[in-house]
Design an enzyme around this catalytic site. Structure first.
Site, short mmCIF file in Angstrom:
data_model
loop_
_atom_site.label_atom_id
_atom_site.label_comp_id
_atom_site.label_asym_id
_atom_site.label_seq_id
_atom_site.Cartn_x
_atom_site.Cartn_y
_atom_site.Cartn_z
N HIS A 41 0.86 -1.19 0.00
CA HIS A 41 0.00 0.00 0.00
C HIS A 41 0.90 1.23 0.00
O HIS A 41 2.02 1.19 0.46
CB HIS A 41 -0.90 0.01 1.23
CG HIS A 41 -1.80 -1.18 1.33
ND1 HIS A 41 -2.83 -1.42 0.45
CD2 HIS A 41 -1.80 -2.24 2.19
CE1 HIS A 41 -3.45 -2.54 0.78
NE2 HIS A 41 -2.85 -3.08 1.83
N ARG A 63 7.75 -4.61 3.44
CA ARG A 63 6.49 -5.35 3.40
C ARG A 63 6.19 -5.55 1.91
O ARG A 63 5.90 -4.59 1.18
CB ARG A 63 5.37 -4.60 4.11
CG ARG A 63 4.15 -5.54 4.38
CD ARG A 63 3.15 -5.54 3.31
NE ARG A 63 2.36 -4.36 3.42
CZ ARG A 63 1.30 -4.23 4.26
NH1 ARG A 63 0.86 -5.23 4.94
NH2 ARG A 63 0.67 -3.08 4.32
C1 3PY Z 1 -2.94 -4.86 8.33
O1 3PY Z 1 -3.17 -4.44 9.47
O2 3PY Z 1 -3.73 -5.53 7.67
C2 3PY Z 1 -1.66 -4.57 7.72
O3 3PY Z 1 -1.37 -5.10 6.68
C3 3PY Z 1 -0.77 -3.58 8.37
O4 3PY Z 1 -0.13 -2.80 7.43
MG MG Z 2 -2.87 -6.10 5.74
#
Ligand code: 3PY
Ligand code: MG
Length: 230
Positions: A41, A63
């Site tokens: 994201h 990530r």
């Molecule tokens: C979530 O809380 O789903 C996440 O991926 C955190 O970034």
């Molecule tokens: Mg998530």
């Protein structure tokens, strides 16, 4: 279990969704133990990682955008300290990640003349599958037992959606996070979670990695402090 102890000077991490190397160079890192670059994201891309790695005084985790092996290889080729991989729902998926992330003989990741080979990357990047679905929650014991997995990282926001609960501080979500943490602890692997909610912080179990909040939140707080009504 492949990582005996945490490599982080503090569990508190800054989650990057927007800021690149130029901005990071200019911000204080006191209290920050690691940064997590969100490729799923936000606006950051794999190509932003090298610059961030050059200026970050703390370990950089990425990530990943997905579990795709080719994507993970590109991310690891930058030399990041590890990958946090979204939406892992079973021991089989975790095993496939080990195969994608580890060089032979443990896995099938290819080596190339990438930044990690030429400039330096960790011999053993951390592999942290995310537990953020009902399926992942039910499979957490199978995920943490997978040889080559260094720990698990909870995504409370997707987890609350998957469990059909209204918020990340809902009792069932909090209990699920504690269950993930105790299962990981029993196996002796790392455990982390994202927060971004000051009401959640105090209800979390002890963590090796706590994604405190995003760069955007940090900017918003700074703006409010500078320009907010006095
Ligand atoms: C979530 O809380 O789903 C996440 O991926 C955190 O970034
Ligand atoms: Mg998530």
């Amino acid at each position: 279990m492949t990582a005996a102890s945490t490599p982080f000077r503090s569990p508190h991490g800054l989650w990057l969704t927007l800021l690149g190397a130029d901005a990071l160079e200019a911000v204080p890192f006191e209290g920050v133990g690691w940064v997590g670059v969100d490729l799923q994201h936000g606006r950051l891309e794999v190509a932003d990682l090298a610059g961030i790695l050059r200026v970050s005084p703390v370990p950089v985790l990425a990530r990943a955008a997905s579990q795709d092996a080719a994507h993970l290889a590109r991310v690891l080729d930058t030399g990041v300290a590890g990958v946090i991989v979204p939406g892992v729902g079973s021991g089989q998926e975790a095993a496939a990640l080990v195969s994608a992330v580890r060089l032979p003989p443990e896995g099938r990741r290819s080596s190339g003349l990438s930044r990690s080979a030429l400039v330096g990357g960790p011999a053993h990047p951390l592999l942290l599958p995310m537990v953020e679905t009902r399926g992942g929650l039910e499979a957490v014991a199978d995920i943490v037992v997978c040889d080559g997995v260094d720990g698990v990282f909870v995504g409370p926001y997707d987890l609350s959606l998957s469990l059909g609960r209204p918020s990340v501080v809902d009792e069932e979500v909090v209990a699920a996070i504690h269950h993930v943490a105790s299962t990981a602890r029993r196996q002796g692997v790392l455990v982390g979670a994202f927060s971004a909610d000051r009401n959640l912080d105090g209800r979390l179990p002890g963590l090796d990695l706590l994604g405190v909040d995003t760069d955007v939140t940090a900017i918003r707080l700074g703006m409010a402090q500078l320009f907010g009504a006095s």
